[in-house]
Design a protein around this motif. Structure first.
Motif, PDB file in Angstrom:
ATOM      1  N   LEU A   1       3.023   6.294 -17.709  1.00 17.91           N
ATOM      2  CA  LEU A   1       1.632   6.525 -16.560  1.00 17.91           C
ATOM      3  C   LEU A   1       1.301   5.945 -15.227  1.00 17.91           C
ATOM      4  N   VAL A   2       1.786   5.174 -14.504  1.00 22.36           N
ATOM      5  CA  VAL A   2       2.159   4.825 -13.286  1.00 22.36           C
ATOM      6  C   VAL A   2       2.789   5.979 -12.620  1.00 22.36           C
ATOM      7  N   PHE A   3       3.987   6.918 -12.868  1.00 27.52           N
ATOM      8  CA  PHE A   3       4.670   7.141 -12.518  1.00 27.52           C
ATOM      9  C   PHE A   3       3.988   8.911 -12.806  1.00 27.52           C
ATOM     10  N   LEU A   4       2.994   9.128 -13.464  1.00 24.63           N
ATOM     11  CA  LEU A   4       2.560  10.614 -13.191  1.00 24.63           C
ATOM     12  C   LEU A   4       0.813  10.525 -12.623  1.00 24.63           C
ATOM     13  N   ASP A   5       0.909   9.339 -12.233  1.00 19.82           N
ATOM     14  CA  ASP A   5      -0.636   9.382 -11.297  1.00 19.82           C
ATOM     15  C   ASP A   5       0.856   9.041  -9.715  1.00 19.82           C
ATOM     16  N   GLY A   6       1.384   9.042  -9.908  1.00 21.31           N
ATOM     17  CA  GLY A   6       2.188   9.296  -8.385  1.00 21.31           C
ATOM     18  C   GLY A   6       1.982   8.787  -7.368  1.00 21.31           C
ATOM     19  N   ARG A   7       0.958   7.947  -7.412  1.00 16.64           N
ATOM     20  CA  ARG A   7       0.452   7.422  -5.406  1.00 16.64           C
ATOM     21  C   ARG A   7       1.234   6.070  -5.169  1.00 16.64           C
ATOM     22  N   LEU A   8       1.162   5.275  -6.659  1.00 18.92           N
ATOM     23  CA  LEU A   8       2.329   3.921  -6.411  1.00 18.92           C
ATOM     24  C   LEU A   8       3.573   3.909  -5.988  1.00 18.92           C
ATOM     25  N   PRO A   9       4.370   5.286  -6.963  1.00 20.43           N
ATOM     26  CA  PRO A   9       6.046   5.497  -6.555  1.00 20.43           C
ATOM     27  C   PRO A   9       5.357   6.273  -4.496  1.00 20.43           C
ATOM     28  N   ARG A  10       4.466   7.125  -4.605  1.00 23.42           N
ATOM     29  CA  ARG A  10       4.496   7.520  -3.167  1.00 23.42           C
ATOM     30  C   ARG A  10       4.547   6.466  -2.434  1.00 23.42           C
ATOM     31  N   ARG A  11       3.628   5.515  -2.571  1.00 27.35           N
ATOM     32  CA  ARG A  11       3.253   4.953  -1.097  1.00 27.35           C
ATOM     33  C   ARG A  11       4.565   3.543  -1.564  1.00 27.35           C
ATOM     34  N   LEU A  12       5.497   2.800  -2.161  1.00 27.34           N
ATOM     35  CA  LEU A  12       6.175   2.598  -2.132  1.00 27.34           C
ATOM     36  C   LEU A  12       7.850   3.164  -1.216  1.00 27.34           C
ATOM     37  N   ALA A  13       7.661   4.735  -1.751  1.00 27.18           N
ATOM     38  CA  ALA A  13       8.813   4.981  -1.407  1.00 27.18           C
ATOM     39  C   ALA A  13       8.739   5.557   0.633  1.00 27.18           C
ATOM     40  N   GLU A  14       7.256   5.558   1.017  1.00 28.90           N
ATOM     41  CA  GLU A  14       6.545   5.373   2.397  1.00 28.90           C
ATOM     42  C   GLU A  14       7.256   4.542   3.182  1.00 28.90           C
ATOM     43  N   HIS A  15       6.488   3.279   1.778  1.00 27.20           N
ATOM     44  CA  HIS A  15       7.392   1.867   2.661  1.00 27.20           C
ATOM     45  C   HIS A  15       8.979   0.869   2.421  1.00 27.20           C
ATOM     46  N   LEU A  16       9.353   2.324   2.361  1.00 31.03           N
ATOM     47  CA  LEU A  16      11.348   2.154   1.681  1.00 31.03           C
ATOM     48  C   LEU A  16      11.758   3.314   2.689  1.00 31.03           C
TER      49      LEU A  16
END
Length: 306
Positions: A286-301
């Motif tokens: 569900l975290v992946f489906l929401d997408g916001r946390l993975p995108r923020r982590l990717a932006e941080h990286l």
């Protein structure tokens, strides 16, 4: 379409309402045949929603486009999947049926990707759906897959039901275009389902020959109708309007965890290690489906996911 915090909250409530339906059905099906139970479920829900419309001074739209929308939704979201799943469960275990039914988001997101402009399939969403299905399998137990390959027709019936649900999500998008609210859409769908299921229930179940159910059975039927159907479908159409066809069907991944947690809270059932593992995998999906946390982590990286 983005899943907002409001949509997530409504999805959680909807999953609890549909997860609770297992308790109501378990009690009611001991005294009522399947089609009769389904008909009572939609008929009482229709009566409640039509009464709500009357009390609040609203009317069910009766234009030709509205009637076509209601009938289509009744067939795609109730008549076809309910009949297929009930029939299939006479040959396969409920655990295996639940795992196959968890394929509903796959049908929904694929159909939405090809037939809508605002619900495109991304790598994150594909990964999220895959994790969700894996989590449901772990939650229910790998042993449920033991029947996979036997009773192929029954398994294909459940799979076809997931496709019907996916098509229903796309079909239901027209209610927003027609300016039909969630209460009106829910009332129209269950009213259409009531009319469509009446004759099959009468011909197949012969309900007049059934002994009069007791109070416990009627309490379960009423709970199933008012909470797990009337209220649930109002929320369903609200989520569909604000989050889209693919996202509303994610509730299928959330129903098994809700049922497990309700069993623990209400019935005192034990939660095993496999349940916790399944819940964790579903939550990650569900975290992946929401997408916001993975995108923020990717932006941080310093990079963005697909």
């Amino acid at each position: 379409m983005q899943i907002t915090n409001t949509a997530w909250a409504l999805l959680i409530v909807l999953s609890v309402l549909w997860g609770g339906s297992f308790f109501f059905v378990e009690v009611a099906v001991s005294a009522l045949p399947p089609l009769t139970l389904v008909w009572l479920r939609v008929a009482l829900a229709a009566a409640a929603l039509l009464a709500l419309l009357a009390i609040t001074g609203r009317r069910l739209p009766l234009s030709r486009p509205a009637l076509v929308a209601f009938a289509g939704m009744g067939v795609l979201n109730n008549l076809i999947p309910f009949t297929l799943i009930v029939s299939a469960q006479t040959e396969i275990a409920s655990g295996l049926a639940s795992i196959i039914n968890a394929m509903t988001p796959v049908s929904a997101v694929l159909l939405a990707h090809f037939f809508t402009a605002d619900e495109r399939l991304t790598g994150l969403r594909a990964a999220g759906v895959a994790l969700g299905i894996l989590g449901v399998t772990v939650l229910i137990g790998w042993e449920a897959l033991g029947g996979l390959g036997a009773a192929v027709i029954a398994q294909l019936a459940v799979l076809l039901a997931t496709v019907s649900y996916g098509v229903a999500g796309l079909w239901g998008r027209r209610f927003r275009a027609l300016g039909i609210g969630s209460v009106e859409a829910a009332a129209g769908q269950v009213t259409a389902s009531t009319l469509l299921l009446a004759i099959p229930a009468i011909v197949i179940d012969r309900p007049w020959a059934i002994p009069l159910p007791g109070l416990e059975i009627w309490a379960s039927v009423i709970g199933l109708a008012l909470l797990s159907t009337a209220l649930a479908y109002v929320l369903f159409f609200r989520i569909l309007a604000i989050a889209g066809a693919g996202n509303v069907m994610l509730v299928t991944l959330m129903v098994p965890p809700s049922a497990i947690l309700l069993g623990w809270l209400i019935l005192g059932e034990r939660i095993e290690a496999q349940h916790l593992a399944g819940l964790a995998i579903i939550a990650l999906g569900l975290v992946f489906l929401d997408g916001r946390l993975p995108r923020r982590l990717a932006e941080h990286l310093g990079r963005r996911p697909a």
